[in-house]
Design an enzyme around this catalytic site. Structure first.
Site, mmCIF file in Angstrom:
data_model
loop_
_atom_site.group_PDB
_atom_site.id
_atom_site.type_symbol
_atom_site.label_atom_id
_atom_site.label_comp_id
_atom_site.label_asym_id
_atom_site.label_seq_id
_atom_site.Cartn_x
_atom_site.Cartn_y
_atom_site.Cartn_z
ATOM 1 N N CYS A 13 4.401 6.797 3.780
ATOM 2 C CA CYS A 13 5.411 6.048 4.524
ATOM 3 C C CYS A 13 6.827 6.590 4.409
ATOM 4 O O CYS A 13 7.494 6.769 5.438
ATOM 5 C CB CYS A 13 5.426 4.577 4.119
ATOM 6 S SG CYS A 13 3.881 3.952 3.501
ATOM 7 N N ARG A 21 -3.063 9.295 -6.428
ATOM 8 C CA ARG A 21 -2.717 8.115 -7.214
ATOM 9 C C ARG A 21 -3.461 8.181 -8.529
ATOM 10 O O ARG A 21 -4.646 8.501 -8.552
ATOM 11 C CB ARG A 21 -3.112 6.840 -6.469
ATOM 12 C CG ARG A 21 -2.364 6.681 -5.169
ATOM 13 C CD ARG A 21 -2.791 5.441 -4.429
ATOM 14 N NE ARG A 21 -2.125 5.395 -3.136
ATOM 15 C CZ ARG A 21 -2.308 4.435 -2.240
ATOM 16 N NH1 ARG A 21 -3.129 3.434 -2.518
ATOM 17 N NH2 ARG A 21 -1.677 4.474 -1.097
ATOM 18 N N GLN A 29 -5.421 9.709 3.589
ATOM 19 C CA GLN A 29 -5.376 8.488 4.379
ATOM 20 C C GLN A 29 -5.285 8.845 5.848
ATOM 21 O O GLN A 29 -4.566 9.766 6.211
ATOM 22 C CB GLN A 29 -4.128 7.682 4.019
ATOM 23 C CG GLN A 29 -4.140 7.102 2.637
ATOM 24 C CD GLN A 29 -2.880 6.286 2.402
ATOM 25 O OE1 GLN A 29 -1.764 6.782 2.584
ATOM 26 N NE2 GLN A 29 -3.030 5.049 1.997
ATOM 27 N N ASP A 61 -3.516 7.723 8.156
ATOM 28 C CA ASP A 61 -2.360 6.846 8.188
ATOM 29 C C ASP A 61 -1.705 6.834 9.565
ATOM 30 O O ASP A 61 -1.808 7.799 10.304
ATOM 31 C CB ASP A 61 -1.336 7.397 7.186
ATOM 32 C CG ASP A 61 -0.602 6.299 6.469
ATOM 33 O OD1 ASP A 61 -0.717 5.140 6.894
ATOM 34 O OD2 ASP A 61 0.084 6.600 5.481
ATOM 35 N N HIS A 86 2.038 4.908 11.360
ATOM 36 C CA HIS A 86 3.088 3.898 11.318
ATOM 37 C C HIS A 86 3.539 3.621 12.739
ATOM 38 O O HIS A 86 3.750 4.550 13.515
ATOM 39 C CB HIS A 86 4.250 4.366 10.450
ATOM 40 C CG HIS A 86 3.882 4.448 9.012
ATOM 41 N ND1 HIS A 86 3.440 5.604 8.433
ATOM 42 C CD2 HIS A 86 3.825 3.495 8.054
ATOM 43 C CE1 HIS A 86 3.146 5.371 7.169
ATOM 44 N NE2 HIS A 86 3.362 4.104 6.901
ATOM 45 N N LYS A 143 -1.033 -9.182 6.890
ATOM 46 C CA LYS A 143 -1.921 -8.091 7.309
ATOM 47 C C LYS A 143 -3.244 -8.612 7.839
ATOM 48 O O LYS A 143 -3.624 -9.758 7.599
ATOM 49 C CB LYS A 143 -2.192 -7.169 6.124
ATOM 50 C CG LYS A 143 -2.923 -7.883 4.982
ATOM 51 C CD LYS A 143 -3.380 -6.900 3.923
ATOM 52 C CE LYS A 143 -4.045 -7.656 2.770
ATOM 53 N NZ LYS A 143 -4.543 -6.775 1.718
ATOM 54 N N HIS A 170 2.152 -0.510 9.034
ATOM 55 C CA HIS A 170 1.276 0.542 8.501
ATOM 56 C C HIS A 170 -0.104 0.240 9.019
ATOM 57 O O HIS A 170 -0.484 -0.914 9.116
ATOM 58 C CB HIS A 170 1.122 0.488 6.984
ATOM 59 C CG HIS A 170 2.363 0.396 6.205
ATOM 60 N ND1 HIS A 170 3.080 1.496 5.851
ATOM 61 C CD2 HIS A 170 3.007 -0.659 5.662
ATOM 62 C CE1 HIS A 170 4.115 1.115 5.120
ATOM 63 N NE2 HIS A 170 4.095 -0.180 4.991
#
Length: 576
Positions: free
Chosen positions: A273, A302, A320, A322, A324, A404, A450
RNA sequence: GCCAAUUUAGCUCAGUUGGUAGAGCAUAUCACUCGUAAUGAUAAGGUCAUCGGUUCGAUUCCGAUAAUUGGCUCCA
């Protein structure tokens, strides 16, 4: 129709097990013994360390109690009496549990033989009614789930209405074991992990990489076709970035240690992000260019606790899928509806039909203006309504930074996996002071969402392997067909077929080993090859091949155009 | 990270109550040319996870470490 519901049977089985444990180990202190989705457990504290052999002994004792058909006796007693009984027995955990029972609520004990337990019930009438049960495993578990508390010994078991249902359940477990992506990953040569590299870091072998490459290409095309743009961002970023994002304050324990370059700390990214936000902030933005939909297959690292790692499903380095979405308040509703629709389409293409959304709303501790939360939740609810799916709501279950929707999908053997997530973020736009110039010429704060459809590529791949049981549909399969000449006499023709199919864009191989047809078929079966094209003298003469499909069995003789058309159809329609 | 178990050939596993190990599959070579789930023979392949301790001697017993597995916890 069963006389008691499954929960009652399982909870009673937990008591039955506790009664047996008490008989065998007198010093045992009990905590709780609830039923679960798959069975039941009971937590114990005692000097003896349980071993797998003990489970057999406990089961044996349980069976003798079942045979005695002892009644479950319900007793209503006063709080003082209950305290006295538990104190006398030294049941300290139970005393604490008793203190949790709200004032004014009736306190009940259930007695089974010599075992007497604080319990709300209900139970079956007598132990003889627990006909199908099995103890499964021993595990440690923290008292009240808090790692600061002492660790208790937990025994897991399961129980069913009858032996047949239990048998079916164990069959399903067997099936799950056969599909285990860790096992198939090795057998099919898809991926591995290495001690030398480190735990939770995946090595993708050529075949696994091919599948990944193929669904990533699909993913990119689908995103471009659905109004997204691709971006790339670096793997590391300076500490200032993570200070601004708040990760160093709240998330540091899960980040890999920094590396020092030119007296500056750089961190490996745990999320994409902040980088996407920096692209947004690279210049002044106008409402005219919103919404922006930026996606990236972003690899993050992570530091997950060692005990939590699990095959591809929980790793330390993962990619990911991902994206946005940055937009105006007016655009939020349609954007969310569109993301949800897009997600469902993607899941259907991979052959998942059973999808369930879970909505999580504002928790007690939250950042962001309440009106923004309201608008966000409204848009989420509306999107679910439009799509016509039943949605479960977890009131107050959202993250502190926004509400979410998560999607859970059911695989081929009925297991649920949490995958897609669509999350509002009211935190980062504030922290990074993201703005756009509105129609009114003034600065406004955009909404940011996200969203990950597949979740992590590694985890998704693991789920895919288990869902397909290793037999990838033709469009994903690293090898789509194998040509098997029966003897060397058919070699020239087999090679011709091989080259022809290759030229037409199919992924084929030629098994010209000096082995029997049986052996070749066996190997191709084990490698989950969808099409086996056997060529003997007869086929050479007819200019055909004998087609055997993994799913449909023997299909008889086909010429090269016929088999090519059949495969092409399956690929184009993503037949699973 | 915590509780428990596991770690022997590329894979799946035997085994030694302490005297440095064995099978099947896979691999290589040779023979075989076969009609829908294993053709045969031969060969090669192991510092018994790593490090330390006990012992005349450790793969075996003890300890530490690492990884894996089942859970707990975690997954802003």
């Amino acid at each position: 129709m069963a006389k008691f519901d499954l929960e009652t049977i399982r909870h009673s089985a937990a008591h039955l097990m506790a009664a047996a444990v008490q008989e065998l180990y007198q010093d045992v202190k009990f905590d709780i013994g609830p039923s679960t989705d798959d069975g039941f457990y009971y937590d114990f504290d005692m000097a003896h360390r349980l071993t797998p052999e003990d489970l057999e002994k406990i089961e044996e004792t349980m069976r003798t109690i079942v045979n005695k058909r002892l009644p479950f006796e319900r007793m209503e007693i006063s709080r003082e009496e209950a305290t006295a009984i538990l104190t006398e027995k030294g049941q300290t955990y139970k005393l604490e549990r008793l203190a949790d029972v709200p004032e004014g609520q009736t306190i009940t004990f259930y007695k089974l033989g010599d075992f007497c337990d604080l319990c709300r019930g209900p139970h079956v009438e007598n132990s003889g009614q627990i006909t199908a049960f099995k103890l499964l495993s021993i595990a440690g578990s923290y008292y009240r789930g808090d790692e600061k508390n002492p660790m208790l010994q937990r025994i897991y078991g399961t129980a069913f209405e009858d032996k047949k249902t239990m048998h079916d359940y164990f069959q399903m477990l067997e099936e799950a074991k056969k599909r285990d992506h860790r096992k198939l990953g090795k057998e099919l040569d898809l991926f591995s992990m290495s001690d030398m590299v480190g735990p939770g870091l995946v090595l993708w072998h050529p075949k696994g990489s091919f599948v990944r490459y193929t669904f990533e290409s699909y993913w990119r095309d689908a995103h471009y076709n659905n109004g997204y743009e691709m971006i790339f961002t670096p793997h590391i970023g300076r500490s200032t970035l993570w200070e601004t994002s708040g990760h160093l304050d709240f998330y540091k324990d899960s980040m890999y240690s920094p590396m020092e370059v030119d007296e500056q700390d750089y961190y490996v990214k745990p999320m994409n992000c902040p980088f996407h936000i920096e692209i947004y902030k690279s210049r002044l933005r106008s409402y005219r260019e919103l919404p922006l939909r930026w996606s990236e297959l972003g690899t993050v690292y992570r530091y997950e606790k060692s005990g939590t790692l699990h095959g591809l499903l929980r790793v330390r380095g993962f990619t990911q899928d991902d994206a946005h979405i940055i937009c105006t308040p007016e655009q939020i509703e349609s954007e969310i509806a569109e993301v949800l629709r897009f997600s469902l389409q993607v899941w259907k293409d991979f052959g998942f039909k059973d999808i369930k959304p879970y909505l999580s709303t504002r928790p007690a501790k939250a950042v962001g203006e309440p009106e923004r939360w309201e608008l966000a939740i409204k848009s989420l609810r509306k999107a679910v309504d439009e799509i016509g799916l039943e949605c479960e709501v977890d009131e107050g279950g959202g993250a502190f930074y926004g509400p979410k929707i998560d999607l859970k999908i059911k695989d081929a053997i009925g297991r649920e996996w949490q995958t897609s997530t669509i999350q509002f973020d009211f935190n980062l736009p504030e922290r990074f002071d993201m703005t756009y110039i509105g129609e009114d010429g003034r600065k406004h704060r955009p909404f940011m969402v996200h969203r990950a459809l597949l979740g992590s590529i590694e985890r998704f791949f693991g789920i895919l392997v288990e869902h397909y049981a290793g037999a990838f549909p033709l469009w994903l399969a690293p090898e789509q067909a194998r040509i098997m000449p029966i003897t060397d006499r058919q070699r020239d023709f087999a090679e011709q077929v091989y080259n022809d199919l290759k030229k037409r864009g199919f992924r084929v191989s030629l098994d010209d080993r000096s082995e029997s047809v049986n052996a070749k078929i066996k190997d191709a079966r084990n490698e989950r090859i969808q099409y086996m094209l056997v060529i003997g003298d007869r086929e050479v003469e007819n200019g055909t091949m004998a087609v055997r499909s993994r799913r449909e069995g023997q299909l008889g003789e086909m010429n090269i155009d016929q088999i090519a058309d059949k495969m092409r159809f399956e690929i184009d329609n993503k037949v699973c």
